[in-house]
Write a protein that holds these residues in place. Structure first.
Motif, PDB file in Angstrom:
ATOM      1  N   GLN A 118      -2.563  -2.357  -6.271  1.00 30.16           N
ATOM      2  CA  GLN A 118      -2.937  -1.318  -6.355  1.00 30.16           C
ATOM      3  C   GLN A 118      -4.225  -1.417  -5.564  1.00 30.16           C
ATOM      4  O   GLN A 118      -4.874   0.422  -5.276  1.00 30.16           O
ATOM      5  N   GLY A 121      -3.864  -0.453  -2.062  1.00 29.27           N
ATOM      6  CA  GLY A 121      -3.646   0.676  -1.812  1.00 29.27           C
ATOM      7  C   GLY A 121      -4.519   1.404  -1.340  1.00 29.27           C
ATOM      8  O   GLY A 121      -4.857   2.996  -0.957  1.00 29.27           O
ATOM      9  N   TYR A 122      -6.434   1.429  -1.602  1.00 24.24           N
ATOM     10  CA  TYR A 122      -7.814   1.845  -1.109  1.00 24.24           C
ATOM     11  C   TYR A 122      -7.648   2.413   0.499  1.00 24.24           C
ATOM     12  O   TYR A 122      -8.075   2.747   1.111  1.00 24.24           O
ATOM     13  N   TRP A 124      -4.888   0.748   2.075  1.00 21.22           N
ATOM     14  CA  TRP A 124      -4.127   0.972   2.986  1.00 21.22           C
ATOM     15  C   TRP A 124      -3.596   2.203   2.370  1.00 21.22           C
ATOM     16  O   TRP A 124      -2.021   2.102   0.975  1.00 21.22           O
ATOM     17  N   LYS A 125      -3.867   3.105   2.833  1.00 18.96           N
ATOM     18  CA  LYS A 125      -3.341   4.567   2.612  1.00 18.96           C
ATOM     19  C   LYS A 125      -1.940   4.945   2.231  1.00 18.96           C
ATOM     20  O   LYS A 125      -0.939   4.990   3.557  1.00 18.96           O
ATOM     21  N   ILE A 127       0.264   3.493   0.551  1.00 18.58           N
ATOM     22  CA  ILE A 127       1.756   2.854   0.496  1.00 18.58           C
ATOM     23  C   ILE A 127       2.196   3.791  -0.473  1.00 18.58           C
ATOM     24  O   ILE A 127       1.851   4.011  -1.872  1.00 18.58           O
ATOM     25  N   THR A 128       3.515   3.140  -0.735  1.00 14.91           N
ATOM     26  CA  THR A 128       5.050   4.143  -1.597  1.00 14.91           C
ATOM     27  C   THR A 128       5.065   2.765  -2.427  1.00 14.91           C
ATOM     28  O   THR A 128       3.956   1.799  -2.376  1.00 14.91           O
ATOM     29  N   THR A 132       4.684  -1.163  -2.299  1.00 14.21           N
ATOM     30  CA  THR A 132       3.884  -2.123  -3.324  1.00 14.21           C
ATOM     31  C   THR A 132       4.794  -3.068  -3.453  1.00 14.21           C
ATOM     32  O   THR A 132       4.342  -4.300  -4.300  1.00 14.21           O
ATOM     33  N   SER A 275      -5.904   3.880  -9.250  1.00 17.61           N
ATOM     34  CA  SER A 275      -5.575   2.631  -9.129  1.00 17.61           C
ATOM     35  C   SER A 275      -6.744   1.645  -8.123  1.00 17.61           C
ATOM     36  O   SER A 275      -6.226   0.303  -8.450  1.00 17.61           O
TER      37      SER A 275
END
Length: 462
Positions: A118, A121-122, A124-125, A127-128, A132, A275
């Motif tokens: 999660q 994700g900050y 890695w813009k 992220i699917t 994940t 997230s």
């Protein structure tokens, strides 16, 4: 010479409290805030932490009495065996404890993998969901690979983890204190405190998140053989660590919701930025550069926590199997390195698979699975030992007995009863399957209840 006599009692009150707090504060406070706020739809969801605090304080007295009276390594495994009779029902309870641990341990580790993905994700813009899963798998395999060897630097790793966690927590709390806005923090929605079935179900959900965040308040009990003056140190360390962590969590939550309006990340499933809400919090105050650096610190803390969890948890099925209370295959050691390879691989693979579901589902399943055998089971063990062995030395006796036991029992029942039906079915199904496996295992080995000898003649490896 027994294992207990060969261990040095070197854990004083400070060490025992630090051990508990190290296990209580990991990735938890950074990933559960959106789930907590979503449970009741606003900052009043922090009532769930209060309910959880009451439960764990009372349950901590159960752990304290058992740990002070039987300060051996193994914790719940030993308490359940002795409380219910080591040669009879205690054998079943010991097996079921390890059985649920093989399920709940990976769930707890998986929450760290999910939290890592999660917050990644900050950075890695975009992220699917599939990416994940790849991240969870990669981190899980990396963790397993690092532990698939003899570990000689546990103390160094633990100190590094603890230092990183404390620094991260201090930065959040200090930042929140400097920018705290009470109008943002206490922006309650209309009808927030109206008592209804929906409110009770939401409070139960918030309480499960709270209990998850407190998990570890009893970890000193698992190394009872190494605690100085356990009759005093174990109870005191449990109380101090619980109260201290409760204060830390309250400060962290108020810091976040006093800067980032809760409506921006509630409900969590509909707000992608929930997230990595702490990263957003740092971005609002210091900008994206510092927020990225801080996110890296959280990723480090997350990986450190799952490393420590898998390391410690893989030893539980191994120890039980070695003593004849679980499947023999789990007692296998690596032929050259001497670590419990089968137990490590099984828990490592299960934790990766558990990381493929949502964080909320993982937490619900984790708490529900532990309630039935470990938490409620130990309350029964305290009661049985009080009745059957009244003269047993008890350096610590539960205050106002049996009130704390009853409060903890009612609290666990409340949390279990407000859990989604699918998760309850999972918990009950896992328990029934465990009983069936115990029956087949005992029948094959001709042990209780299929041993023809008189119960008084049976001997069990302690």
């Amino acid at each position: 010479m027994t294992a207990s006599s060969s261990l040095v009692r070197r854990f004083g009150l400070l060490h025992a409290t630090a051990l508990n707090m190290t296990n209580m504060i990991g990735i938890g406070p950074f990933i559960t805030i959106p789930l907590l706020m979503s449970a009741l739809g606003g900052p009043h969801a922090m009532l769930g932490w209060l309910v959880a605090l009451v439960i764990v304080v009372c349950d901590g007295m159960v752990w304290s009495e058992l740990g002070a009276a039987m300060p051996g390594s193994g914790g719940s495994f030993g308490y359940l065996r002795h409380g219910y009779g080591a040669a009879t029902v205690g054998r079943l309870m010991g097996f079921l404890f390890v059985w649920q641990f093989v399920l709940s341990g990976p769930l707890e580790i998986a929450s760290g993998y999910i939290g890592f993905a999660q917050y990644l994700g900050y950075i890695w813009k975009g992220i699917t969901a599939r990416q994940t899963i790849v991240v969870v798998t990669f981190i899980g395999l990396a963790n397993l690979a690092l532990l698939y060897r003899r570990i000689t630097s546990i103390a160094t790793i633990t100190v590094a983890l603890w230092t990183g966690t404390i620094v991260t927590v201090i930065v959040v709390v200090v930042t929140g204190a400097r920018h705290f806005d009470p109008r943002v923090a206490f922006d309650f929605p209309p009808g927030a405190f109206n008592l209804s079935l929906g409110f009770l179900l939401g409070l139960g959900a918030a309480s499960r998140v709270g209990v998850y965040d407190y998990l570890g308040y009893y970890d000193v009990c698992y190394i009872g053989d190494e605690v100085e003056n356990p009759g005093q140190v174990i109870p005191r360390s449990i109380v101090i660590s619980t109260v201290a962590v409760a204060a830390i969590y309250l400060a962290i939550n108020l810091s976040i919701v006093g800067v980032v309006p809760w409506r921006e990340f509630v409900p969590a499933e509909a707000r992608p930025q929930s997230s990595f809400v702490v990263s957003i919090f740092m971005e609002r105050t210091y900008g994206p550069g510092i927020a990225t650096l801080f996110t890296a610190m959280i990723l480090w803390t997350a990986f450190g926590s799952v490393f420590a969890l898998l390391l410690g948890y893989s030893r539980v099925p191994y120890a039980a199997a070695r003593d004849g209370y679980f499947f023999k295959v789990f007692a296998r050691l690596h032929p050259s390195q001497g670590f419990p390879s089968v137990s490590l691989v099984v828990l490592g693979v299960l934790s990766i698979l558990a990381g493929f579901v949502s964080l909320g589902m993982v937490i619900d399943a984790l708490i529900t699975t532990r309630i039935l055998v470990q938490f409620i089971g130990q309350i029964g063990a305290v009661t049985l030992l009080r009745r059957r062995v009244p003269d047993m030395p008890r350096p610590y006796r539960m205050w106002l007995y049996p009130v704390p036991s009853l409060v903890a029992l009612l609290g666990w029942i409340f949390i279990f009863a407000t859990t989604p039906p699918l998760v309850v079915a999972f918990g009950l199904g896992a328990l029934v399957l465990g009983v069936v496996c115990f029956g087949a295992w005992s029948w094959k080995g001709r042990t209780w209840p299929f041993d023809a000898r008189d119960p008084g003649e049976r001997t069990v490896t302690p």
